[in-house]
Enzyme design. Sequence first.
Site, PDB file in Angstrom:
ATOM      1  CG  HIS A 128      -2.018  -0.940   1.230  1.00  0.00           C
ATOM      2  ND1 HIS A 128      -3.010  -0.916   0.270  1.00  0.00           N
ATOM      3  CD2 HIS A 128      -2.339  -1.966   2.078  1.00  0.00           C
ATOM      4  CE1 HIS A 128      -3.885  -1.874   0.511  1.00  0.00           C
ATOM      5  NE2 HIS A 128      -3.500  -2.539   1.593  1.00  0.00           N
ATOM      6  CB  CYS A 170      -2.373   3.894  -3.615  1.00  0.00           C
ATOM      7  SG  CYS A 170      -3.637   2.694  -4.098  1.00  0.00           S
TER       8      CYS A 170
END
Length: 282
Positions: A128, A170
Amino acid sequence: MSDRKPKGEDTVDARKGKTGKSWFRTDAGVDQTDAKPVSDDFQYNMNFGSLGKCVIINNKNFHSKTAMSVRNGTDEDAKIVMTTFSQLGFRVSTLNDLTVSEMKDLLTRVSQEDHSKSAMFVCVLLSHGDEEVIYGTDGVVPLKTLFELFRGDHCSSLVGKPKLFFIQACRGTELDSGIEIDGESDTESKRIPVEADFLYAYSTAPGYYSWRNVAQGSWFISSLCEMLSRYGKQLEIMQIMTRVNHKVALNFESNCNMPGFGGKKQMPCVVSMLTKELHFPK
């Protein structure tokens, strides 16, 4: 090629004089001469005992305090990266579910190793992320903290050699809805910048989500490995990355049940500070 120093004083764009007014900026008077005819001056040397090391950090499960979900599909990414870079000739190692301190400790150790017999270094980060940071299993670490371990002033055995970072994460929470379109060496001693010879390939543009299929892996990593497998022994790295950009941009669209998340697109982002062309050995 002329090595004469440019006329006039160099300055930086952000500097101001005592009056607060910006100083005049002038382009230094550098003579424009023909490029050196020897093509090897513009290609990285791959004539080493080893192509180099490829380190994969694959973070799938996260501590509850991070509020980050399980990254289903990332194991598929890790597998295909290991296969692809092994076939190119790298020594590949995969580390799973590392905390921030473990990520920093691992890459610090790698940066302190002797890479003098290696042509280059590769690091693949699967996790992430958000703008300028990436997650360990217990929190975030600035990407710059990891990258700078391999700078020229920190990792001398990789000076003048390519250092490639591929980041599947991300970089924000924006969504790209897309838009309709019509149709389809020198032997003399030289000083180089400590930031030279890096390539950062991000799965998405700054500020945007990065998409991952929970069964088949991420759009970016699958496309990267496909293009490396097809063209890794034929094309220069930036040509390969342009093909990766093309595939992700045109061949994928999100299939998501969450309101507002369906039919979205993604645009990878490649930041190159390479100083020569990079061709993997055939």
